[in-house]
Scaffold this active site. Structure first.
Site, PDB file in Angstrom:
ATOM      1  N   SER A 107       0.864  -1.188   0.000  1.00 12.16           N
ATOM      2  CA  SER A 107       0.000   0.000   0.000  1.00 12.16           C
ATOM      3  C   SER A 107       0.896   1.232   0.000  1.00 12.16           C
ATOM      4  O   SER A 107       2.041   1.176   0.472  1.00 12.16           O
ATOM      5  CB  SER A 107      -0.861   0.012   1.260  1.00 12.16           C
ATOM      6  OG  SER A 107      -1.507   1.258   1.394  1.00 12.16           O
ATOM      7  N   THR A 123     -13.055  -0.114  -3.032  1.00  8.18           N
ATOM      8  CA  THR A 123     -13.409  -1.525  -2.817  1.00  8.18           C
ATOM      9  C   THR A 123     -14.219  -1.663  -1.530  1.00  8.18           C
ATOM     10  O   THR A 123     -14.329  -0.714  -0.752  1.00  8.18           O
ATOM     11  CB  THR A 123     -12.146  -2.412  -2.679  1.00  8.18           C
ATOM     12  OG1 THR A 123     -11.499  -2.070  -1.444  1.00  8.18           O
ATOM     13  CG2 THR A 123     -11.188  -2.210  -3.828  1.00  8.18           C
ATOM     14  N   TYR A 137      -1.828  -0.627  10.407  1.00 12.57           N
ATOM     15  CA  TYR A 137      -1.913  -0.916   8.966  1.00 12.57           C
ATOM     16  C   TYR A 137      -0.683  -0.362   8.254  1.00 12.57           C
ATOM     17  O   TYR A 137      -0.046  -1.051   7.453  1.00 12.57           O
ATOM     18  CB  TYR A 137      -3.191  -0.309   8.390  1.00 12.57           C
ATOM     19  CG  TYR A 137      -3.395  -0.602   6.913  1.00 12.57           C
ATOM     20  CD1 TYR A 137      -3.905  -1.828   6.492  1.00 12.57           C
ATOM     21  CD2 TYR A 137      -3.070   0.341   5.937  1.00 12.57           C
ATOM     22  CE1 TYR A 137      -4.089  -2.102   5.137  1.00 12.57           C
ATOM     23  CE2 TYR A 137      -3.250   0.082   4.591  1.00 12.57           C
ATOM     24  CZ  TYR A 137      -3.765  -1.148   4.198  1.00 12.57           C
ATOM     25  OH  TYR A 137      -3.940  -1.412   2.851  1.00 12.57           O
ATOM     26  N   LYS A 158       2.206  -2.568   6.188  1.00 13.25           N
ATOM     27  CA  LYS A 158       2.517  -2.440   4.763  1.00 13.25           C
ATOM     28  C   LYS A 158       3.968  -2.014   4.540  1.00 13.25           C
ATOM     29  O   LYS A 158       4.584  -2.414   3.550  1.00 13.25           O
ATOM     30  CB  LYS A 158       1.532  -1.467   4.094  1.00 13.25           C
ATOM     31  CG  LYS A 158       0.087  -2.000   4.084  1.00 13.25           C
ATOM     32  CD  LYS A 158      -0.037  -3.325   3.324  1.00 13.25           C
ATOM     33  CE  LYS A 158      -1.475  -3.779   3.166  1.00 13.25           C
ATOM     34  NZ  LYS A 158      -1.633  -5.015   2.396  1.00 13.25           N
TER      35      LYS A 158
END
Ligand SMILES: NC(=O)c1ccc[n+]([C@@H]2O[C@H](COP(=O)([O-])OP(=O)(O)OC[C@H]3O[C@@H](n4cnc5c(N)ncnc54)[C@H](O)[C@@H]3O)[C@@H](O)[C@H]2O)c1
Length: 365
Positions: free
Chosen positions: A256, A306, A271, A275
């Site tokens: 990401s 998404t 997160y 990544k």
């Protein structure tokens, strides 16, 4: 400073300009003024408004073969503005690359395909992974294998991809945290189709809007386990299968942009850290496994439209993400497809250890 009279705007910064220099630029000489106004008049009268555009086309089929295979014609120019043609809705079909078409393709295009390759896509039940799996099916894959923790979605996705493409497609209900299940599933893939040529590791989760000071350590560990340890376990199992078969391979880890920037405004330290770990893990593997002809690259998407982001709590923040993206939109679910096929294909065979950011320009600012 006495000589500074005002600020003038340069790009986004305000720069102090001395009075003398400002006056020099603000007041041109009489001769200069005349020259400026004359050239302005000349440009005004020279505004080009062609009624037709001459075109020369050079092709082997052109009629004027004697004069260098060229066709000459003009396109009429319509005055006034025309409403843009409505863009036709693209129908979702999957047309796999047939062998006879592949054989007719020039070498560069053949290399850009994944013809004959066995491709495992984790997180392929939905979202970005699902679309990359479809793209690989279109680009010539021999078989597609979906690994996902979601039984229903995974089954449905595999059945649909097989039905639409006619290709062999398998679904393995595998959690990327479960090393033993992964090893058994990869061995089964080898038995079914031969050693995998490509791994696309797209399985991942996100936790957003959690302050570091209140982050539950169990949640933190869970996310790292799925996003980072999962990337390791999948790469290890697939890498071993490639090595055992003496096959060159391509591993694509979906990281990401959060691995290199800190997102705004949501707080999501875990997160981002996961990544960053995926990117550095990918680079380390690339260096270690180059001797086995296994390439490892990362795709680092920006904000994508998404299900991962279709959470009511993120609605307001999405507006901010969009406004900070030069292309003024979130990425579509199929916006990684071309890059995925390229990294899986032999046209990227000198590329390893790269982290490709694909974000509509978000990280430019
Ligand atoms: N959507 C974005 O804005 C965005 C941006 C940057 C990176 N990414 C990354 O792209 C990847 C795909 O994201 P997406 O938006 O398609 O998400 P998604 O939630 O739509 O799809 C993720 C898929 O992974 C599967 N999965 C989750 N945990 C799993 C596990 N433990 N084992 C096996 N499968 C598991 C899910 O069942 C799902 O099918 C993720 O790694 C995500 O971090 C997404």
């Amino acid at each position: 400073m006495a000589s500074v009279i005002r600020t003038t705007r340069m790009a986004t910064h305000f720069v102090a300009v001395p009075r003398a220099s400002l006056l020099r630029h603000a007041a041109p000489s009489v001769a200069h003024r005349v020259a400026l106004s004359m050239s302005a008049r000349r440009f005004k009268s020279e505004v080009i408004k062609e009624t037709e555009v001459p075109v020369s086309v050079y092709t082997p089929d052109s009629k004027g073969a004697a004069s260098g295979n060229s066709d000459h014609f003009s396109i009429p120019v319509k005055s006034g503005s025309r409403a843009p043609e409505p863009i036709a809705e693209e129908e979702e079909t999957i047309t796999p690359l047939e062998e006879k078409v592949y054989k007719q393709m020039p070498p560069t295009m053949q290399k850009m395909s994944v013809f004959g390759k066995v491709i495992i896509v984790t997180g392929g039940a939905r979202g970005l992974g699902n679309h990359m799996a479809q793209a690989c099916a279109e680009a010539g894959a021999k078989a597609i294998v979906i690994f996902d923790a979601n039984q229903d979605l995974g089954d449905e996705a595999a059945a649909e991809l097989h039905q639409k493409s006619g290709l062999p497609v398998s679904f393995f209900k595998v959690d990327v945290r479960d090393g033993n299940a992964i090893n058994a599933a990869v061995q089964n893939v080898v038995d079914l189709y031969g050693a995998p040529d490509v791994l696309v590791n797209s399985a991942g989760i996100a936790d957003s809007n959690i302050k570091a000071e209140t982050y539950d350590p169990a949640m933190f560990r869970r996310l790292i386990d799925i996003n980072l340890t999962g990337s390791f376990l999948m790469s290890q199992a697939v890498g071993r299968a490639m090595m055992a078969a003496g096959k060159p391979g391509s591993i694509i880890l979906v990281a990401s942009m959060s691995g290199t920037i800190v997102n705004y405004p949501q707080e999501q330290s875990c997160y981002n850290a996961s990544k960053a770990g995926v990117i550095q893990f990918g680079k380390s593997l690339a260096a270690e496994w180059a001797k086995h002809s296994i390439r490892v690259n990362c795709i680092s998407p920006g904000y994508m439209d998404t299900a991962l982001n279709k959470v009511p709590a993120l609605d307001a923040q999405k507006k901010i993400w969009k406004s900070l993206t030069p292309q003024d939109r979130l990425g579509a679910q199929d916006d990684l497809n071309g890059l995925c096929v390229f990294l899986a294909s032999d046209s990227s065979k000198f590329m390893t250890g790269s982290n490709v950011i694909i974000d509509g320009g978000y990280t430019l600012y």
